[in-house]
Design a protein around this motif. Sequence first.
Motif, PDB file in Angstrom:
ATOM      1  N   VAL A 135     -51.354 -36.369 -69.801  1.00  0.00           N
ATOM      2  CA  VAL A 135     -50.945 -35.235 -68.960  1.00  0.00           C
ATOM      3  C   VAL A 135     -51.323 -35.479 -67.508  1.00  0.00           C
ATOM      4  CG1 VAL A 135     -51.377 -32.790 -68.476  1.00  0.00           C
ATOM      5  CG2 VAL A 135     -50.968 -33.542 -70.826  1.00  0.00           C
ATOM      6  N   LYS A 136     -52.521 -36.007 -67.277  1.00  0.00           N
ATOM      7  CA  LYS A 136     -52.980 -36.263 -65.908  1.00  0.00           C
ATOM      8  C   LYS A 136     -52.059 -37.235 -65.187  1.00  0.00           C
ATOM      9  CE  LYS A 136     -56.408 -39.071 -65.245  1.00  0.00           C
ATOM     10  NZ  LYS A 136     -57.757 -39.690 -65.180  1.00  0.00           N
ATOM     11  N   SER A 151     -51.606 -45.949 -70.829  1.00  0.00           N
ATOM     12  CA  SER A 151     -52.885 -45.608 -70.187  1.00  0.00           C
ATOM     13  C   SER A 151     -53.657 -44.596 -71.015  1.00  0.00           C
ATOM     14  CB  SER A 151     -52.639 -45.056 -68.775  1.00  0.00           C
ATOM     15  OG  SER A 151     -52.033 -46.025 -67.950  1.00  0.00           O
ATOM     16  N   ALA A 152     -52.942 -43.723 -71.718  1.00  0.00           N
ATOM     17  CA  ALA A 152     -53.597 -42.741 -72.581  1.00  0.00           C
ATOM     18  C   ALA A 152     -54.120 -43.384 -73.863  1.00  0.00           C
ATOM     19  CB  ALA A 152     -52.621 -41.618 -72.914  1.00  0.00           C
ATOM     20  N   GLY A 168     -46.162 -39.285 -62.755  1.00  0.00           N
ATOM     21  CA  GLY A 168     -45.573 -40.395 -63.489  1.00  0.00           C
ATOM     22  C   GLY A 168     -44.126 -40.161 -63.873  1.00  0.00           C
ATOM     23  N   LEU A 169     -43.751 -38.913 -64.105  1.00  0.00           N
ATOM     24  CA  LEU A 169     -42.371 -38.613 -64.492  1.00  0.00           C
ATOM     25  C   LEU A 169     -41.387 -38.979 -63.386  1.00  0.00           C
ATOM     26  CD1 LEU A 169     -41.792 -34.721 -64.408  1.00  0.00           C
ATOM     27  CD2 LEU A 169     -43.574 -35.911 -63.125  1.00  0.00           C
ATOM     28  N   LEU A 170     -41.856 -39.057 -62.133  1.00  0.00           N
ATOM     29  CA  LEU A 170     -40.994 -39.444 -61.018  1.00  0.00           C
ATOM     30  C   LEU A 170     -40.745 -40.950 -60.987  1.00  0.00           C
ATOM     31  CD1 LEU A 170     -42.524 -37.166 -58.228  1.00  0.00           C
ATOM     32  CD2 LEU A 170     -40.474 -36.746 -59.611  1.00  0.00           C
ATOM     33  N   ASP A 171     -41.514 -41.713 -61.772  1.00  0.00           N
ATOM     34  CA  ASP A 171     -41.318 -43.160 -61.861  1.00  0.00           C
ATOM     35  C   ASP A 171     -40.386 -43.540 -63.003  1.00  0.00           C
ATOM     36  OD1 ASP A 171     -42.812 -44.214 -59.695  1.00  0.00           O
ATOM     37  OD2 ASP A 171     -44.673 -43.773 -60.750  1.00  0.00           O
ATOM     38  N   SER A 178     -47.639 -42.027 -60.427  1.00  0.00           N
ATOM     39  CA  SER A 178     -48.464 -42.430 -61.582  1.00  0.00           C
ATOM     40  C   SER A 178     -49.900 -42.770 -61.215  1.00  0.00           C
ATOM     41  CB  SER A 178     -47.824 -43.624 -62.307  1.00  0.00           C
ATOM     42  OG  SER A 178     -46.495 -43.351 -62.676  1.00  0.00           O
ATOM     43  N   GLY A 179     -50.332 -42.368 -60.023  1.00  0.00           N
ATOM     44  CA  GLY A 179     -51.683 -42.688 -59.592  1.00  0.00           C
ATOM     45  C   GLY A 179     -51.856 -44.125 -59.141  1.00  0.00           C
TER      46      GLY A 179
END
Length: 268
Positions: free
Chosen positions: A216-217, A238-239, A224-227, A129-130
């Motif tokens: 999307v970023k 965040s969006a 983020g989908l891995l979290d 997720s950055g």
Amino acid sequence: MKIPAKVPLSIVVITLNAERTLKQALESVADWADEIVIVDSGSTDNTLAIARQFNCRVVYRKFNGFGSQKQYAVNQAKNDWVLVLDADEIVSEQLANEIAALFISETPVCAGYAIPRNLIFLGRVLRHSGQNRQPVLRLFNRRKGSITPVRVHESVQVDGAVGQLSGILIHYSYGSLHDYVLKMNQYTTLSAEEMASRHKKATIALQGLRFLFTFVKIYFFKGGLLDGYPGFVWALLSAVYPVIKYSKLQEMQDLEEKPKTSPVLAYE
């Protein structure tokens, strides 16, 4: 490694009703830091009582933006070297040992040091997720650096080389989604005020694109989908953040453009 003595370093923290995490934050530095300075802006919970437990030097100052508030706290330090710590951040044991090692033989060679920070969100460390090991420059020589004077999203700038530490700073920023919404409301207002002070204009036509691009970023490109579920919620909120920020900026601009006198209402 056991730290043999107090490190000639000042921990500086700004607070406002920070009882949720302050005790843990101070526990992570009290045994080895030479000084802890807290600048409080009017806490009404147990924040000040917790600070007294750790013999912190507490100063009151009215809040007028994160940048200036933190710089004021830095100015109160007695040591040249400071670690700017948020009240919801915990210094890991590895990081504490690493910082202490910089001072064992001589003064640190760099003007400042970036520290990797991990965010805890909805009870889970965001590994993607950055947010995984995001470097933040927090340890620096205040004679060679300062904090940017902005209302929000401030940063440390130094004149000289920046080193990189490997120990983790653990960020317990949000106790719940309720906390997140409260912070988002405060931060988006401060961000909008900052942009307005720089005469930046809102572009409403881009709002939808901002939301889509940010989601999307974070969710796809930054993993983020891995979290899992926390990653999805983080990407979604965040969006939403920039949309609210620019909407508030637009609202400020609309209010400035309207007549200062109250409109006359006609009734049939």
